[in-house]
Write a protein that holds these residues in place. Structure first.
Motif, PDB file in Angstrom:
ATOM      1  N   ILE A  30      -1.206  -6.935  -8.615  1.00 53.43           N
ATOM      2  CA  ILE A  30      -1.800  -5.671  -8.191  1.00 53.43           C
ATOM      3  C   ILE A  30      -1.300  -5.393  -6.782  1.00 53.43           C
ATOM      4  CG2 ILE A  30      -3.913  -4.409  -7.667  1.00 53.43           C
ATOM      5  CD1 ILE A  30      -5.353  -6.070  -9.734  1.00 53.43           C
ATOM      6  N   ILE A  31      -0.519  -4.337  -6.631  1.00 53.46           N
ATOM      7  CA  ILE A  31       0.017  -3.987  -5.319  1.00 53.46           C
ATOM      8  C   ILE A  31      -1.029  -3.216  -4.531  1.00 53.46           C
ATOM      9  CG2 ILE A  31       1.723  -2.596  -4.082  1.00 53.46           C
ATOM     10  CD1 ILE A  31       3.704  -3.169  -6.280  1.00 53.46           C
ATOM     11  N   VAL A  32      -1.290  -3.679  -3.313  1.00 54.36           N
ATOM     12  CA  VAL A  32      -2.120  -2.953  -2.344  1.00 54.36           C
ATOM     13  C   VAL A  32      -1.169  -2.373  -1.308  1.00 54.36           C
ATOM     14  CG1 VAL A  32      -3.874  -3.160  -0.550  1.00 54.36           C
ATOM     15  CG2 VAL A  32      -4.138  -4.412  -2.686  1.00 54.36           C
ATOM     16  N   PRO A  33      -1.101  -1.052  -1.179  1.00 59.11           N
ATOM     17  CA  PRO A  33      -0.119  -0.453  -0.274  1.00 59.11           C
ATOM     18  C   PRO A  33      -0.538  -0.450   1.196  1.00 59.11           C
ATOM     19  CG  PRO A  33      -1.281   1.268  -1.439  1.00 59.11           C
ATOM     20  CD  PRO A  33      -1.806  -0.035  -1.978  1.00 59.11           C
ATOM     21  N   PHE A  34      -1.434  -1.347   1.557  1.00 58.77           N
ATOM     22  CA  PHE A  34      -1.911  -1.473   2.934  1.00 58.77           C
ATOM     23  C   PHE A  34      -2.046  -2.955   3.283  1.00 58.77           C
ATOM     24  CE2 PHE A  34      -3.736   2.421   1.138  1.00 58.77           C
ATOM     25  CZ  PHE A  34      -3.121   3.354   1.958  1.00 58.77           C
ATOM     26  N   PRO A  66       2.276  -3.202   2.836  1.00 56.79           N
ATOM     27  CA  PRO A  66       1.934  -2.109   3.748  1.00 56.79           C
ATOM     28  C   PRO A  66       3.167  -1.424   4.314  1.00 56.79           C
ATOM     29  CG  PRO A  66       1.761  -4.210   4.885  1.00 56.79           C
ATOM     30  CD  PRO A  66       2.083  -4.529   3.452  1.00 56.79           C
ATOM     31  N   GLY A  67       2.933  -0.255   4.896  1.00 62.26           N
ATOM     32  CA  GLY A  67       3.991   0.458   5.596  1.00 62.26           C
ATOM     33  C   GLY A  67       4.103   1.903   5.173  1.00 62.26           C
ATOM     34  N   ALA A  68       4.454   2.766   6.147  1.00 61.14           N
ATOM     35  CA  ALA A  68       4.695   4.198   5.913  1.00 61.14           C
ATOM     36  C   ALA A  68       3.489   4.884   5.280  1.00 61.14           C
ATOM     37  CB  ALA A  68       5.946   4.391   5.059  1.00 61.14           C
ATOM     38  N   GLY A  69       2.288   4.504   5.728  1.00 58.94           N
ATOM     39  CA  GLY A  69       1.083   5.153   5.243  1.00 58.94           C
ATOM     40  C   GLY A  69       0.755   4.860   3.798  1.00 58.94           C
ATOM     41  N   GLY A  70       1.370   3.844   3.227  1.00 59.65           N
ATOM     42  CA  GLY A  70       1.151   3.498   1.830  1.00 59.65           C
ATOM     43  C   GLY A  70       2.356   3.769   0.959  1.00 59.65           C
ATOM     44  N   GLU A  71       3.379   4.459   1.508  1.00 60.46           N
ATOM     45  CA  GLU A  71       4.537   4.835   0.703  1.00 60.46           C
ATOM     46  C   GLU A  71       5.301   3.620   0.185  1.00 60.46           C
ATOM     47  OE1 GLU A  71       8.630   7.521   0.904  1.00 60.46           O
ATOM     48  OE2 GLU A  71       7.300   7.428   2.640  1.00 60.46           O
ATOM     49  N   ILE A  72       5.462   2.595   1.010  1.00 57.03           N
ATOM     50  CA  ILE A  72       6.258   1.435   0.599  1.00 57.03           C
ATOM     51  C   ILE A  72       5.643   0.765  -0.625  1.00 57.03           C
ATOM     52  CG2 ILE A  72       6.959  -0.892   1.281  1.00 57.03           C
ATOM     53  CD1 ILE A  72       7.413   0.212   4.113  1.00 57.03           C
ATOM     54  N   GLY A  73       4.345   0.513  -0.576  1.00 61.57           N
ATOM     55  CA  GLY A  73       3.685  -0.149  -1.694  1.00 61.57           C
ATOM     56  C   GLY A  73       3.635   0.709  -2.936  1.00 61.57           C
ATOM     57  N   MET A  74       3.313   1.997  -2.777  1.00 64.30           N
ATOM     58  CA  MET A  74       3.216   2.855  -3.956  1.00 64.30           C
ATOM     59  C   MET A  74       4.586   3.117  -4.570  1.00 64.30           C
ATOM     60  SD  MET A  74      -0.033   5.390  -3.214  1.00 64.30           S
ATOM     61  CE  MET A  74       0.099   5.573  -1.422  1.00 64.30           C
ATOM     62  N   ILE A  98       1.245  12.073   0.936  1.00 62.96           N
ATOM     63  CA  ILE A  98       2.609  11.662   1.292  1.00 62.96           C
ATOM     64  C   ILE A  98       3.651  12.538   0.599  1.00 62.96           C
ATOM     65  CG2 ILE A  98       4.292   9.783   1.145  1.00 62.96           C
ATOM     66  CD1 ILE A  98       1.955   7.841   1.663  1.00 62.96           C
ATOM     67  N   PRO A  99       3.561  12.767  -0.719  1.00 67.76           N
ATOM     68  CA  PRO A  99       4.549  13.651  -1.345  1.00 67.76           C
ATOM     69  C   PRO A  99       4.442  15.109  -0.908  1.00 67.76           C
ATOM     70  CG  PRO A  99       3.539  12.205  -2.972  1.00 67.76           C
ATOM     71  CD  PRO A  99       2.720  12.099  -1.720  1.00 67.76           C
ATOM     72  N   ILE A 100       3.286  15.524  -0.384  1.00 66.60           N
ATOM     73  CA  ILE A 100       3.158  16.894   0.127  1.00 66.60           C
ATOM     74  C   ILE A 100       3.912  17.044   1.437  1.00 66.60           C
ATOM     75  CG2 ILE A 100       1.526  18.567   1.104  1.00 66.60           C
ATOM     76  CD1 ILE A 100      -0.527  17.606  -0.937  1.00 66.60           C
ATOM     77  N   GLU A 101       3.808  16.044   2.297  1.00 59.90           N
ATOM     78  CA  GLU A 101       4.337  16.177   3.652  1.00 59.90           C
ATOM     79  C   GLU A 101       5.814  15.846   3.782  1.00 59.90           C
ATOM     80  OE1 GLU A 101       3.272  11.984   5.872  1.00 59.90           O
ATOM     81  OE2 GLU A 101       1.601  13.300   5.341  1.00 59.90           O
TER      82      GLU A 101
END
Length: 323
Positions: A30-34, A66-74, A98-101
């Protein structure tokens, strides 16, 4: 049945039995993006423990990316093999903001939204020795010193960042945003006196408030919760609406699988999640960890995320959060 026929039967049936084996055949990540230590990490670790219990003990482990506000993990979760061996905690608002910005390495449509697990409202907190003692006092401080009050978040576009933007929009005030790599870093910054205000989801804030003092003896003090009503577990903490600022926001924490995951594997995962949610021991552990369960499955979960995405795109049109 002759020996020859029995051998032939086993030779033919064994691959079929293997193909139809229940999920999981192998250990699951289970990946936690933080970073470890925050509310999302707690959500994932409790889920992993009870998923393992209800799937035969093959092994369910948490991997922090973690990293990039959660982008790396997701992104890692979206790119994983669609075989049910890698699942990802999907946090709002990050999975949407993240995909919006920016041109992110993942999008929501690259996941199968399996189920939402937790609804964790936002909070704002200060050090116990801060002269700011209430939500009203915080707004007054921001109004008196536009842009001078500093607040820490778990990253650009995170739940805390969106919460402060919403408060600023409702109250007509501004503050200086200081992004960190996770909520634990925000707590360290607040207790170290490096920021005025800390954003955190409710479960995290309660944990930090119970975590002791810094070297000067200062503690973590929660000003208010961004929920429709006071939390039953801590009725002494007022809502923002009570202070005249009707802000309701926070973080939904759900589970996603890579988009191409076969329907039969998705069904097995959902069956296991149902078993976890029905387990009284799991519910007791979640309550003890201040993790408010909100179990929303399948299409209903996807629709919930879609509605939030529309709201965030409307906010982005008037108040871009990365500028």
């Amino acid at each position: 049945m002759s020996i020859r026929l029995l051998v032939l039967f086993l030779f033919v049936a064994l691959p079929l039995a293997t193909a139809n084996a229940a999920w999981p055949e192998r250990p699951v990540q289970i990946i936690v993006p933080f970073a470890a230590g925050g509310g999302t990490d707690v959500t994932a670790r409790l889920l992993a423990r009870f998923l393992d219990k209800h799937t035969g003990g093959r092994g369910v482990v948490v991997v922090n990316r973690p990293g990039a506000g959660g982008e790396i993990g997701m992104a890692a979760g979206a790119d994983a093999a669609p075989d049910g061996t890698v699942l990802t905690i999907l946090n709002t608002p990050n999975v949407l903001t993240i995909p919006i910005e920016r041109a992110a390495r993942f999008r929501l449509d690259r996941f199968v939204p399996l189920a939402n697990l937790v609804d964790d409202p936002g909070t704002l907190s200060v050090r116990s020795d801060s002269p700011i003692g209430s939500v009203q006092a915080l707004v007054e401080a921001m109004r008196a010193r536009p842009g001078m009050v500093t607040y820490g978040t778990a990253g650009v576009g995170s739940a805390g960042h969106i919460a402060m933007l919403l408060l600023g929009s409702v109250a007509g005030v501004t503050a200086e945003h200081i992004p960190y790599n996770g909520s634990s870093a925000v707590a360290t910054a607040l207790l170290g006196g490096h920021i005025t205000v800390a954003t955190a989801n409710f479960g995290e804030a309660i944990g930090f408030a119970q975590g002791g003092t810094d070297a000067s003896g200062a503690r973590w003090r929660i000003l208010g919760v961004m929920a429709p009503e006071r939390m039953a577990s801590h009725p002494d903490i007022p809502t923002f609406a009570e202070a005249g600022f009707p802000v309701q926001t926070g973080s939904l924490r759900g589970l996603g699988a890579p988009r191409a995951t076969p329907p039969e594997i998705v069904a097995e995962i959902m069956h296991a999640l149902d078993a976890v949610m029905a387990d009284p021991e799991y519910r007791a552990a979640m309550e003890a960890a201040t993790q408010a369960i909100r179990y929303v499955k399948g299409d209903e979960y996807a629709q919930l995320l879609g509605g939030m995405d529309a709201q965030l795109r409307a906010l982005w049109a008037t108040t871009p959060w990365n500028r």
